[in-house]
Design a protein around this motif. Structure first.
Motif, PDB file in Angstrom:
ATOM      1  N   ALA A 210       1.858  -2.858   3.561  1.00 30.51           N
ATOM      2  CA  ALA A 210       1.943  -3.416   2.215  1.00 30.51           C
ATOM      3  C   ALA A 210       1.122  -2.551   1.272  1.00 30.51           C
ATOM      4  N   VAL A 211       1.732  -2.177   0.140  1.00 28.72           N
ATOM      5  CA  VAL A 211       1.054  -1.346  -0.844  1.00 28.72           C
ATOM      6  C   VAL A 211       1.094  -2.062  -2.193  1.00 28.72           C
ATOM      7  N   ALA A 212      -0.073  -2.361  -2.740  1.00 29.71           N
ATOM      8  CA  ALA A 212      -0.166  -3.028  -4.043  1.00 29.71           C
ATOM      9  C   ALA A 212       0.111  -2.020  -5.157  1.00 29.71           C
ATOM     10  N   PRO A 213       0.418  -2.502  -6.372  1.00 31.91           N
ATOM     11  CA  PRO A 213       0.687  -1.590  -7.497  1.00 31.91           C
ATOM     12  C   PRO A 213      -0.445  -0.591  -7.756  1.00 31.91           C
ATOM     13  N   ASP A 214      -1.687  -0.976  -7.437  1.00 27.10           N
ATOM     14  CA  ASP A 214      -2.803  -0.058  -7.656  1.00 27.10           C
ATOM     15  C   ASP A 214      -3.033   0.887  -6.482  1.00 27.10           C
ATOM     16  N   GLY A 215      -2.135   0.845  -5.480  1.00 26.66           N
ATOM     17  CA  GLY A 215      -2.236   1.737  -4.334  1.00 26.66           C
ATOM     18  C   GLY A 215      -3.027   1.200  -3.168  1.00 26.66           C
ATOM     19  N   ARG A 216      -3.537  -0.024  -3.269  1.00 29.99           N
ATOM     20  CA  ARG A 216      -4.324  -0.584  -2.170  1.00 29.99           C
ATOM     21  C   ARG A 216      -3.406  -0.931  -0.999  1.00 29.99           C
ATOM     22  N   VAL A 217      -3.809  -0.474   0.189  1.00 28.90           N
ATOM     23  CA  VAL A 217      -3.011  -0.637   1.407  1.00 28.90           C
ATOM     24  C   VAL A 217      -3.589  -1.762   2.258  1.00 28.90           C
ATOM     25  N   THR A 218      -2.707  -2.616   2.753  1.00 37.25           N
ATOM     26  CA  THR A 218      -3.083  -3.594   3.766  1.00 37.25           C
ATOM     27  C   THR A 218      -2.134  -3.439   4.949  1.00 37.25           C
ATOM     28  N   ASN A 376       0.961  10.470  -5.146  1.00 38.24           N
ATOM     29  CA  ASN A 376       0.041  10.888  -4.079  1.00 38.24           C
ATOM     30  C   ASN A 376       0.598  10.606  -2.687  1.00 38.24           C
ATOM     31  N   TYR A 377       1.920  10.400  -2.586  1.00 39.65           N
ATOM     32  CA  TYR A 377       2.482  10.050  -1.283  1.00 39.65           C
ATOM     33  C   TYR A 377       2.225  11.130  -0.230  1.00 39.65           C
ATOM     34  N   VAL A 378       2.336  12.393  -0.595  1.00 38.42           N
ATOM     35  CA  VAL A 378       2.185  13.464   0.398  1.00 38.42           C
ATOM     36  C   VAL A 378       0.801  13.428   1.032  1.00 38.42           C
ATOM     37  N   THR A 379      -0.230  13.147   0.245  1.00 37.56           N
ATOM     38  CA  THR A 379      -1.577  13.023   0.795  1.00 37.56           C
ATOM     39  C   THR A 379      -1.663  11.815   1.725  1.00 37.56           C
ATOM     40  N   PRO A 397      -9.347   7.803  20.912  1.00 38.29           N
ATOM     41  CA  PRO A 397      -8.855   6.715  21.766  1.00 38.29           C
ATOM     42  C   PRO A 397      -8.033   5.678  21.012  1.00 38.29           C
ATOM     43  N   ALA A 398      -8.203   5.606  19.677  1.00 41.33           N
ATOM     44  CA  ALA A 398      -7.491   4.605  18.891  1.00 41.33           C
ATOM     45  C   ALA A 398      -7.492   5.030  17.427  1.00 41.33           C
ATOM     46  N   LEU A 399      -6.667   4.373  16.641  1.00 40.00           N
ATOM     47  CA  LEU A 399      -6.652   4.634  15.203  1.00 40.00           C
ATOM     48  C   LEU A 399      -7.997   4.223  14.596  1.00 40.00           C
ATOM     49  N   PRO A 400      -8.450   4.885  13.546  1.00 45.36           N
ATOM     50  CA  PRO A 400      -9.732   4.510  12.932  1.00 45.36           C
ATOM     51  C   PRO A 400      -9.685   3.098  12.369  1.00 45.36           C
ATOM     52  N   ARG A 401     -10.794   2.388  12.507  1.00 44.62           N
ATOM     53  CA  ARG A 401     -10.853   0.999  12.047  1.00 44.62           C
ATOM     54  C   ARG A 401     -10.746   0.903  10.530  1.00 44.62           C
ATOM     55  N   ASP A 402     -11.055   1.978   9.820  1.00 48.77           N
ATOM     56  CA  ASP A 402     -10.965   1.958   8.357  1.00 48.77           C
ATOM     57  C   ASP A 402      -9.705   2.664   7.856  1.00 48.77           C
ATOM     58  N   LEU A 403      -8.661   2.680   8.694  1.00 51.75           N
ATOM     59  CA  LEU A 403      -7.445   3.397   8.320  1.00 51.75           C
ATOM     60  C   LEU A 403      -6.863   2.886   7.003  1.00 51.75           C
ATOM     61  N   ALA A 404      -6.854   1.582   6.783  1.00 52.55           N
ATOM     62  CA  ALA A 404      -6.315   1.046   5.524  1.00 52.55           C
ATOM     63  C   ALA A 404      -7.081   1.592   4.328  1.00 52.55           C
ATOM     64  N   ASP A 405      -8.386   1.715   4.455  1.00 50.19           N
ATOM     65  CA  ASP A 405      -9.192   2.268   3.370  1.00 50.19           C
ATOM     66  C   ASP A 405      -8.896   3.748   3.159  1.00 50.19           C
ATOM     67  N   GLN A 406      -8.710   4.481   4.254  1.00 43.99           N
ATOM     68  CA  GLN A 406      -8.375   5.901   4.131  1.00 43.99           C
ATOM     69  C   GLN A 406      -7.030   6.086   3.422  1.00 43.99           C
ATOM     70  N   THR A 408      -5.614   3.940   1.400  1.00 40.66           N
ATOM     71  CA  THR A 408      -5.774   3.502   0.010  1.00 40.66           C
ATOM     72  C   THR A 408      -6.346   4.630  -0.834  1.00 40.66           C
ATOM     73  N   ARG A 409      -7.387   5.288  -0.340  1.00 41.70           N
ATOM     74  CA  ARG A 409      -7.985   6.396  -1.092  1.00 41.70           C
ATOM     75  C   ARG A 409      -6.972   7.510  -1.314  1.00 41.70           C
ATOM     76  N   ALA A 410      -6.122   7.757  -0.310  1.00 42.58           N
ATOM     77  CA  ALA A 410      -5.107   8.799  -0.449  1.00 42.58           C
ATOM     78  C   ALA A 410      -4.115   8.454  -1.556  1.00 42.58           C
ATOM     79  N   LEU A 411      -3.609   7.216  -1.566  1.00 42.04           N
ATOM     80  CA  LEU A 411      -2.637   6.814  -2.576  1.00 42.04           C
ATOM     81  C   LEU A 411      -3.244   6.731  -3.973  1.00 42.04           C
ATOM     82  N   GLN A 412      -4.526   6.463  -4.038  1.00 40.76           N
ATOM     83  CA  GLN A 412      -5.193   6.377  -5.333  1.00 40.76           C
ATOM     84  C   GLN A 412      -5.711   7.743  -5.798  1.00 40.76           C
TER      85      GLN A 412
END
Length: 414
Positions: A210-218, A376-379, A397-406, A408-412
């Motif tokens: 899910a991507v909010a209009p401001d680029g925040r990812v959940t 900023n989709y390519v980033t 061993p696993a995806l980073p726990r802060d992947l949603a934040d990473q 989000t920063r990319a899209l913003q």
């Protein structure tokens, strides 16, 4: 009207001239060469070039030329951005996920100009399928016309007793039969193809993005972890679900592995169907078919856009209209295997009789999902496929726990 793939000469050119138009372009078009910057043409017979050949024989004042870039999407993107400012390109053949980036680059001046809808012979919303056309719009403007669309398909060997539909449990249950190195392959190298494969796997497992209009990812990280685990090849020497070499595969290499009998299943785009039908291994019977993926596909494809720096915008738009008109779309699919962007092609009875997989392709396109729309989709995609690839190759061993934040920063753009 149907033409065989290959060089269009003699009677075929004459037929094309009759179908596609007069020997000279309209006087109001600016004269001069038109350069199309495009990725590699994977179609049977090089069908994009065949269409350009037809245009050139009917428009002597506006000869067109395709400049081909590296096959992988990431390489194409970087090269197009580099060349956008030199004025040597008139038309970009853009991946559908790049429209916003070229229309409103974070760095400033746009790289493409809007389509002049007042000059179009047809209303786009009546001519093109809804989802492919949606990838051409950004910020309430039309920036391109859809050249070909794409939706992932599941390829499977029909000589192994496999019967669709398939979910992951059924694919896994097929096991690895003698002679095969693994059950499944896809495009798992660290590039745009992995972003696509991974999102499709997440959706097939009930996860989402899910991507909010401001680029925040959940996102549901548990489902994303499950998807990464599913696509990770076995670390031991025993044949498993995913072919180990898949972590270095792109479209062509995965197609070769499937065609050469290394796996029983493959995820790939529709153009692979025709490519394999016309290049079956010598002396090796190769029985395969296609069906829907275990979940929804990412919507792929390419859109034709006018360079902001062209000195021939009317001529460029006329060429784009020609390349995306109904007759061109029929040729792209019938001769080349590219998924058409017009519904009329899928409703053509002669084409449906010729290609039994057409309804399955249409269903995959109609149910496909768009990637996040952002300059900023390519980033975003680079961050995503790099983090996933680290898991697939065992560096993490696993995806980073802060992947949603990473993400989000990319899209913003931060």
């Amino acid at each position: 009207m149907t033409f065989v793939a290959g060089n269009l000469t003699g009677a075929a050119i004459a037929a094309c001239l009759f179908v596609f138009g007069p020997l000279a372009g309209p006087e109001e078009l600016e004269s001069g060469e038109l350069v199309i910057l495009s990725g590699q043409d994977d179609s049977a017979g090089g069908q994009r070039q065949q269409l350009v050949t037809i245009w050139n024989d009917t428009h002597p004042r506006n000869q067109a030329r395709i400049v081909t870039l590296p096959e992988a999407a990431d390489g194409q993107y970087a090269e197009m951005v580099n060349r956008a400012g030199d004025g040597g390109t008139d038309i970009f053949n853009l991946d559908v996920a790049w429209t916003a980036r070229f229309a409103a680059p974070p760095s400033g001046r746009r790289l493409i100009r809007p389509i002049d809808e007042s000059l179009l012979a047809e209303r786009p919303d009546q001519a093109f399928m809804t989802k492919p056309l949606a990838t051409c719009r950004y910020a309430d403007q039309l920036w391109a016309l859809p050249f070909n669309t794409d939706a992932g398909l599941l390829y499977y060997r029909t000589d192994q007793g496999l019967k669709p539909p398939f979910d992951w449990s059924k694919i896994r249950a097929a096991g690895t039969k003698p002679g095969f190195k693994a059950t499944w392959t896809g495009q798992l190298n660290s590039y745009e193809g992995l972003t696509v494969n991974f999102l499709e796997t997440v959706w097939s497992l009930g996860g989402d993005l899910a991507v909010a209009p401001d680029g925040r990812v959940t996102l549901d990280l548990a489902k994303w972890d499950e998807a990464a685990k599913l696509l990770t090849p076995s670390r031991d020497a025993k044949p498993g679900l995913v072919l180990p070499d898949s972590v270095s595969f792109e479209e062509t290499s995965s197609r070769s592995a499937f065609r050469d009998g290394q796996t029983m299943f493959m995820r790939n785009w529709p153009v692979a169907y025709r490519a394999m039908r016309t290049a079956e291994p010598a002396g090796k019977p190769f029985a395969f078919d296609v069906t829907r993926l275990p979940g929804d596909s990412v919507l792929g494809g390419q859109n034709l856009a006018i360079s902001e720096r062209t000195t021939k915008p009317r001529a460029a738009q006329a060429l784009i209209e020609f390349l995306t008109n109904e007759r061109s779309q029929r040729l792209l699919f019938d001769n080349g295997g590219f998924a058409a962007t017009r519904a009329a092609v899928y409703e053509d009875e002669a084409i449906k009789q010729k290609y039994a997989y057409l309804p399955r392709l249409r269903e995959a396109i109609d149910t496909a999902r768009l990637r996040p729309v952002s300059p900023n989709y390519v980033t975003f995609s680079r961050v995503l496929n790099e983090r996933v690839h680290e898991v697939l190759v065992g560096r993490s061993p696993a995806l980073p726990r802060d992947l949603a934040d990473q993400l989000t920063r990319a899209l913003q753009g931060r």
